[in-house]
Design an enzyme around this catalytic site. Structure first.
Site, PDB file in Angstrom:
ATOM      1  N   ASN A   9     -61.182   5.822 -63.614  1.00  0.00           N
ATOM      2  CA  ASN A   9     -60.101   5.379 -64.493  1.00  0.00           C
ATOM      3  C   ASN A   9     -60.260   3.870 -64.642  1.00  0.00           C
ATOM      4  O   ASN A   9     -59.938   3.118 -63.735  1.00  0.00           O
ATOM      5  CB  ASN A   9     -58.748   5.735 -63.857  1.00  0.00           C
ATOM      6  CG  ASN A   9     -57.570   5.179 -64.643  1.00  0.00           C
ATOM      7  OD1 ASN A   9     -57.738   4.667 -65.753  1.00  0.00           O
ATOM      8  ND2 ASN A   9     -56.376   5.277 -64.082  1.00  0.00           N
ATOM      9  N   LYS A  11     -58.664   1.916 -66.458  1.00  0.00           N
ATOM     10  CA  LYS A  11     -57.399   1.223 -66.756  1.00  0.00           C
ATOM     11  C   LYS A  11     -57.639   0.224 -67.911  1.00  0.00           C
ATOM     12  O   LYS A  11     -58.430   0.518 -68.801  1.00  0.00           O
ATOM     13  CB  LYS A  11     -56.833   0.568 -65.490  1.00  0.00           C
ATOM     14  CG  LYS A  11     -56.717   1.613 -64.349  1.00  0.00           C
ATOM     15  CD  LYS A  11     -55.956   1.161 -63.141  1.00  0.00           C
ATOM     16  CE  LYS A  11     -55.922   2.304 -62.131  1.00  0.00           C
ATOM     17  NZ  LYS A  11     -55.162   1.965 -60.918  1.00  0.00           N
ATOM     18  N   HIS A  94     -49.995   9.075 -65.153  1.00  0.00           N
ATOM     19  CA  HIS A  94     -50.419   8.141 -64.107  1.00  0.00           C
ATOM     20  C   HIS A  94     -49.197   7.342 -63.640  1.00  0.00           C
ATOM     21  O   HIS A  94     -48.329   7.005 -64.439  1.00  0.00           O
ATOM     22  CB  HIS A  94     -51.510   7.202 -64.649  1.00  0.00           C
ATOM     23  CG  HIS A  94     -52.174   6.419 -63.563  1.00  0.00           C
ATOM     24  ND1 HIS A  94     -51.579   5.306 -62.998  1.00  0.00           N
ATOM     25  CD2 HIS A  94     -53.337   6.602 -62.905  1.00  0.00           C
ATOM     26  CE1 HIS A  94     -52.379   4.836 -62.040  1.00  0.00           C
ATOM     27  NE2 HIS A  94     -53.452   5.605 -61.966  1.00  0.00           N
ATOM     28  N   GLU A  96     -48.810   4.324 -63.005  1.00  0.00           N
ATOM     29  CA  GLU A  96     -48.605   3.053 -63.711  1.00  0.00           C
ATOM     30  C   GLU A  96     -47.880   3.292 -65.034  1.00  0.00           C
ATOM     31  O   GLU A  96     -47.085   2.466 -65.481  1.00  0.00           O
ATOM     32  CB  GLU A  96     -49.962   2.353 -63.927  1.00  0.00           C
ATOM     33  CG  GLU A  96     -50.485   1.780 -62.614  1.00  0.00           C
ATOM     34  CD  GLU A  96     -51.989   1.679 -62.511  1.00  0.00           C
ATOM     35  OE1 GLU A  96     -52.686   1.800 -63.537  1.00  0.00           O
ATOM     36  OE2 GLU A  96     -52.484   1.511 -61.377  1.00  0.00           O
ATOM     37  N   GLU A 166     -52.118  11.023 -56.234  1.00  0.00           N
ATOM     38  CA  GLU A 166     -52.319   9.585 -56.035  1.00  0.00           C
ATOM     39  C   GLU A 166     -51.060   8.969 -55.416  1.00  0.00           C
ATOM     40  O   GLU A 166     -50.114   8.639 -56.143  1.00  0.00           O
ATOM     41  CB  GLU A 166     -52.594   8.901 -57.378  1.00  0.00           C
ATOM     42  CG  GLU A 166     -53.843   9.379 -58.075  1.00  0.00           C
ATOM     43  CD  GLU A 166     -54.381   8.318 -59.035  1.00  0.00           C
ATOM     44  OE1 GLU A 166     -55.541   7.941 -58.870  1.00  0.00           O
ATOM     45  OE2 GLU A 166     -53.634   7.853 -59.916  1.00  0.00           O
ATOM     46  N   GLY A 172     -54.806   0.618 -55.598  1.00  0.00           N
ATOM     47  CA  GLY A 172     -55.142  -0.788 -55.769  1.00  0.00           C
ATOM     48  C   GLY A 172     -54.757  -1.664 -54.587  1.00  0.00           C
ATOM     49  O   GLY A 172     -54.777  -2.889 -54.674  1.00  0.00           O
ATOM     50  N   SER A 212     -57.550   3.842 -53.783  1.00  0.00           N
ATOM     51  CA  SER A 212     -58.499   3.068 -52.970  1.00  0.00           C
ATOM     52  C   SER A 212     -59.677   3.895 -52.448  1.00  0.00           C
ATOM     53  O   SER A 212     -60.105   3.728 -51.311  1.00  0.00           O
ATOM     54  CB  SER A 212     -57.770   2.384 -51.802  1.00  0.00           C
ATOM     55  OG  SER A 212     -56.786   1.496 -52.302  1.00  0.00           O
TER      56      SER A 212
HETATM   57  P1  13P Z   1     -57.679   2.330 -57.154  1.00  0.00           P
HETATM   58  O1  13P Z   1     -58.913   3.161 -56.911  1.00  0.00           O
HETATM   59  O2  13P Z   1     -57.976   1.005 -57.716  1.00  0.00           O
HETATM   60  O3  13P Z   1     -56.801   2.300 -55.944  1.00  0.00           O
HETATM   61  O4  13P Z   1     -56.847   3.081 -58.304  1.00  0.00           O
HETATM   62  C1  13P Z   1     -56.589   4.431 -58.182  1.00  0.00           C
HETATM   63  C2  13P Z   1     -56.039   4.929 -59.463  1.00  0.00           C
HETATM   64  O5  13P Z   1     -54.952   4.584 -59.863  1.00  0.00           O
HETATM   65  C3  13P Z   1     -56.871   5.838 -60.253  1.00  0.00           C
HETATM   66  O6  13P Z   1     -56.152   6.419 -61.287  1.00  0.00           O
END
Ligand code: 13P
Length: 248
Positions: A9, A11, A94, A96, A166, A172, A212
């Site tokens: 992803n 982002k 997601h 976010e 997740e 992150g 992560s």
């Molecule tokens: P990270 O791998 O940066 O922690 O992000 C995970 C994520 O949100 C994947 O959709």
């Protein structure tokens, strides 16, 4: 047998030139892998990435879509628009998007249903916050997210869906859930599917872990009984680390 799916992803990252550079290095380094690899890139580079992955096993994914077919929804993108670009997978719900763009279980449900209707494979994201984990609400929160997202989704559609667990506190932050913690919740999600759709269907739905994931923890995570892949953020942005995860 569920085939592992490793999805990146990206982002809100990568210009066209950066996307081409990354995909070219990935292609060279991938070799023969048995896992499914999906790149969920920004809308603006879908066509570029599609072209760059031609002739490889890498599949194209998007990070969001609207639930209506068309209309006055400034700034939004429809399922048909994604299909036209060669998109096969789409991340839905997601954390976010839930956190910063007010997505709710209801809109997530509408998007999941529209994606399935249009033959896009939703990667449905669920996961608890740190506060919810610390107050022992993880299982209740995740169950509610799964059941609401799948309201009115037929059993026959469940072979075309991927779920990603997740935990928000692991995204992150460099704080990975332990493989056992991740597996416990993913096994629980599988049980929720079993209660709703029966055992056979619960066994075919791939459930990924995200938060992560890195080359140095991918093997341990992927070796868990119920974890069928990873949804990778930060470490999908560099070829070396993403290849390390793909070749876990
Ligand atoms: P990270 O791998 O940066 O922690 O992000 C995970 C994520 O949100 C994947 O959709």
């Amino acid at each position: 047998m569920r085939i592992p799916i490793i999805a990146g992803n990206w982002k809100m990252n990568k210009t066209t030139a950066e996307a081409i550079e990354l995909v070219n290095v990935l292609k060279e380094g991938m070799g023969d892998t048995d896992v499914k690899v999906v790149i969920c890139c920004p809308y603006t580079v879908l066509a570029t990435v599609k072209k760059a992955v031609e002739g490889t096993n890498i599949k194209l994914g998007a990070q969001n879509m609207h639930w209506e077919d068309s209309g006055a929804y400034t700034g939004e993108i429809s399922a048909d628009m994604l299909k036209e670009q060669g998109v096969e997978y789409v991340i839905i719900g997601h954390s976010e998007r839930r956190q910063y763009f007010n997505e709710t279980d209801e809109t997530v449900n509408k998007k999941v249903k529209k994606a399935l209707e249009k033959a896009l494979i939703p990667i449905l994201c669920v996961g608890e916050s740190l506060e919810e984990r610390e107050t022992d609400k993880t299982f209740d929160v995740v169950k509610e997210q799964v059941l609401k997202a799948l309201e009115d989704v037929e059993a026959s559609d469940m072979k075309n869906i991927v779920i990603a667990y997740e935990p928000i506190w692991a995204i992150g932050t460099g704080k990975t859930a332990t493989p056992e913690q991740a597996n416990e919740v993913i096994a629980y999600i599988r049980n929720v599917l079993k209660e709703k759709y029966g055992e056979e269907i619960s066994e075919i739905v791939p459930i990924q872990y995200g938060g992560s994931v890195k080359a140095n923890n991918a093997t341990e995570i992927m070796n868990q009984s119920d974890i069928d892949g990873a949804l990778v953020g930060g470490d999908s942005l560099k070829a070396e680390s993403f290849l390390g995860i793909i070749n876990f």
